[in-house]
Scaffold this motif. Structure first.
Motif, mmCIF file in Angstrom:
data_model
loop_
_atom_site.group_PDB
_atom_site.id
_atom_site.type_symbol
_atom_site.label_atom_id
_atom_site.label_comp_id
_atom_site.label_asym_id
_atom_site.label_seq_id
_atom_site.Cartn_x
_atom_site.Cartn_y
_atom_site.Cartn_z
ATOM 1 N N THR B 308 0.835 -1.208 0.000
ATOM 2 C CA THR B 308 0.000 0.000 0.000
ATOM 3 C C THR B 308 0.863 1.248 0.000
ATOM 4 O OG1 THR B 308 -1.689 -1.193 1.249
ATOM 5 C CG2 THR B 308 -1.823 1.224 1.260
ATOM 6 N N TYR B 309 1.831 1.254 0.905
ATOM 7 C CA TYR B 309 2.687 2.433 1.062
ATOM 8 C C TYR B 309 3.487 2.731 -0.201
ATOM 9 C CZ TYR B 309 6.636 5.297 2.543
ATOM 10 O OH TYR B 309 7.574 6.283 2.631
ATOM 11 N N TYR B 310 4.103 1.724 -0.790
ATOM 12 C CA TYR B 310 4.979 1.997 -1.927
ATOM 13 C C TYR B 310 4.201 2.357 -3.189
ATOM 14 C CZ TYR B 310 9.204 1.507 0.655
ATOM 15 O OH TYR B 310 10.214 1.745 1.549
ATOM 16 N N ILE B 311 2.894 2.079 -3.226
ATOM 17 C CA ILE B 311 2.067 2.620 -4.308
ATOM 18 C C ILE B 311 1.793 4.107 -4.039
ATOM 19 C CG2 ILE B 311 -0.237 2.584 -5.363
ATOM 20 C CD1 ILE B 311 -0.187 -0.507 -4.878
ATOM 21 N N LEU B 312 1.306 4.415 -2.849
ATOM 22 C CA LEU B 312 0.897 5.793 -2.553
ATOM 23 C C LEU B 312 2.099 6.734 -2.502
ATOM 24 C CD1 LEU B 312 -1.805 5.130 0.194
ATOM 25 C CD2 LEU B 312 -2.161 5.602 -2.247
ATOM 26 N N ALA B 313 3.139 6.338 -1.771
ATOM 27 C CA ALA B 313 4.299 7.226 -1.597
ATOM 28 C C ALA B 313 4.979 7.485 -2.946
ATOM 29 C CB ALA B 313 5.287 6.622 -0.610
ATOM 30 N N ASN B 314 5.104 6.441 -3.778
ATOM 31 C CA ASN B 314 5.784 6.634 -5.057
ATOM 32 C C ASN B 314 4.929 7.428 -6.042
ATOM 33 O OD1 ASN B 314 7.943 5.279 -4.042
ATOM 34 N ND2 ASN B 314 7.473 3.338 -5.040
ATOM 35 N N ALA B 315 3.618 7.240 -5.982
ATOM 36 C CA ALA B 315 2.734 8.035 -6.833
ATOM 37 C C ALA B 315 2.898 9.516 -6.475
ATOM 38 C CB ALA B 315 1.286 7.592 -6.647
#
Lengths: 94, 486
Positions: B308-315
């Motif tokens: 979840t985090y690496y989708i949101l943070a990278n977006a």
């Protein structure tokens, strides 16, 4: 699976020039990471509202008062190239 | 004892009594910094001259009987993604190698107004993207407890500087664990405040819905003092919350009697280091002995945190880092047309991890993938918030490990980005839910590496964190142990 063509497409969207080596490496690494992310597909979320941020704040306004801001010289001080108080970029239209 | 060994609150008392001067203290800290820096590499810029000026100003204020804050005359370090007017702010990136901000971040403005002394800017993973500080474009910071190991990241320079006494306290930033993880791995206290508690004006943006600034300190009392100085509403940051700031030091002596401590079962997983698990369980038992009630709770979505985090943070990162285009500031690589100038500038200015994250973020936001990745992750984020809300119905504070492993060796996780990302599994959910959390020392491995305990509270529950952490610290010796640096 992420192909090198996919990598090229995304790199173009992100305005990143990649070497052939980087394209190969990113294709493999992005494939592995996106594969890991696909586990989210198994969580049922049909009725779940998305959260974009955690604060209840909406439409934050401040008073419209005159304040000190950056001077022209300060705003331009870090620019790679300036002329006549403007940022200079390479030719955009032929 | 040398002056650089002391905490902020101890030094403040001595400065007020006139036993020492800020000038002598600053000289002592700078000389300590220079004695250890060639081994630790905690700093990207040392501002000795500025520090001496500020120390002299602090001494003049003390001489007039003027004490503006407990930070007056105290030498502090600032993570190099926080803007300092007139002092280079690089984000450990080639992109901003020569960037000199024309303004101060609000937190820096507040520290200056409090009379603090700024000794330098600390190393980080480039643009705060990493868990080891190895992604710095300039140098890898070493862990003062074992120079062959990483200090954690991304605020690894701030953590190492505090652990090595190369400053008295420091500021870091935390997007997915970047204060708490290095604090745990270097045996110092790290506090990530509630989203909205501290202004981010002047913090170089990484993932705007997650980023927060917070202190790294030698003990819990100091964390309260630094938080006090930087917390509060700021009209220049629309996401800073108009919530009153309590007197945090009032929370320190309250003890834990009557509090309920939740222990989430999903935070004790197969594959975690047995010494870490034992130390954290012992810390929970210690808090129980001090009078807290302990309770088994569940945060069922924990296994999905990293994805979840690496989708949101990278977006968010891919969008935020679009500003580095070679036009207004930062590096420019010349090219005949503007798009090629962007492409070459960004290719030369960003390191491998930053490029990887921009690519991932751009991919998950691109046509055809948005729903499956980005929107799905935003829905998961709602479930993380619900998990915590449910748990906090039954307890006041959660106790967990900070990291499943102690500090790892340099290079060990660089080849496999996913392995590196998994170091953040216990810190990420806190950012997704916008909660405050603190990391504090709770033991050492047989090899002598620090282990961190994480306490998590509901939004704006920093007082509860400080209350529990101070009670635990007062009953244990771990925060007093020093690395064997000569």
């Amino acid at each position: 699976m992420i192909s090198e063509a996919d990598v090229e497409h995304v790199a173009n969207l992100a305005r990143l020039a990649l070497s052939a080596e980087e394209k190969r490496r990113f294709a493999a690494q992005l494939g592995a990471i996106l594969g890991y992310m696909q586990q989210l597909g198994s969580v049922p979320t049909a009725d779940v509202e998305p959260t974009s941020h955690v604060l209840d704040l909406v439409n934050v306004f401040r008073d419209d008062t005159v304040q000190r801001t950056l001077t022209l010289a300060e705003a331009l001080a870090n620019a790679p190239e300036t002329a006549h108080h403007y940022f200079v970029v390479p030719r955009v239209v032929e | 004892m040398e002056l650089w060994r002391y905490t902020v609150h101890e030094l403040h008392a001595r400065l007020c009594r006139g036993e020492i001067t800020a000038t002598a203290l600053t000289e002592a800290v700078l000389s300590r910094l220079h004695a250890v820096e060639d081994r630790i590499h905690a700093y990207l810029t040392v501002t000795a001259e500025l520090a001496q000026e500020q120390a002299a100003a602090a001494d003049a204020a003390f001489a007039r009987g003027e004490v503006r804050s407990p930070l007056q005359g105290i030498p502090l370090a600032i993570k190099d993604n926080i803007c300092t007017r007139g002092v280079r702010t690089t984000c450990a990136s080639r992109m901003l190698e020569h960037f000199v901000p024309p303004y101060d971040a609000t937190v820096v403005e507040r520290l200056r107004a409090a009379g603090a002394v700024l000794v330098g800017k600390t190393n980080l993973d480039e643009f705060a993207m990493g868990s080891s500080t190895e992604n710095s474009a300039f140098v890898a910071t070493r862990n003062p407890w074992d120079l062959e190991r990483v200090p954690g990241g991304s605020s690894g320079g701030s953590a190492a500087a505090v652990a090595a006494d190369a400053c008295i306290a420091a500021l870091g930033s935390d997007t997915g664990g970047s204060i708490r993880l290095p604090a745990a791995m270097t045996g110092v206290v790290g506090l990530k405040p509630t989203y909205g508690r501290v202004s981010r004006y002047g913090l170089v943006a990484f993932a705007s819905s997650l980023d927060q600034i917070g202190p790294l300190t030698k003990d819990v009392h100091d964390a309260a003092l630094l938080l006090q100085a930087i917390a509060g509403h700021d009209p220049r940051d629309a996401t800073s919350a108009p919530v009153p700031v309590p007197d945090y030091t009032q929370a320190l002596g309250r003890g834990v009697q009557g509090l309920t401590l939740g222990v989430p079962r999903e935070y004790f997983v197969a594959g975690m280091d047995p010494e870490v698990e034992a130390a954290v369980r012992a810390a929970v038992a210690q808090l129980e002995q001090l009078g807290a009630k302990c309770l088994d709770v569940s945060l069922p979505h924990t296994p999905y945190a990293v994805a979840t985090y690496y989708i949101l943070a990278n977006a968010e990162a891919s969008s935020n880092l679009a500003r580095y285009d070679g036009v207004r500031y930062g590096l420019r690589v010349e090219a005949p047309d503007v798009v090629e100038m962007y492409r070459r500038t960004r290719a030369a200015g960003f390191g491998a991890e930053v490029k990887r994250r921009i690519m991932l973020g751009t991919y998950v936001l691109s046509a055809g993938y948005y729903e499956a990745y980005y929107r799905k992750a935003q829905q998961l984020r709602t479930l993380f918030r619900r998990d915590f809300q449910e748990a906090f119905r039954r307890c006041d504070v959660l106790a967990t490990p900070v990291s499943p492993v102690p500090a790892f060796r340099l290079g060990e996780r660089l080849a496999d980005p996913l392995q590196m990302y998994l170091a953040d599994i216990f810190t990420i959910p806190v950012n997704l839910a916008g909660l405050p959390a603190i990391s504090l020392p709770c033991g050492f491995t047989a090899q002598g590496l620090p282990i961190g305990l994480q306490l998590i509270a509901p939004p704006f529950g920093e007082e509860t964190l400080l209350q529990v952490a101070a009670a635990y610290e007062a009953a244990t010796p771990f925060h007093r142990r020093q690395p064997a640096l000569a």
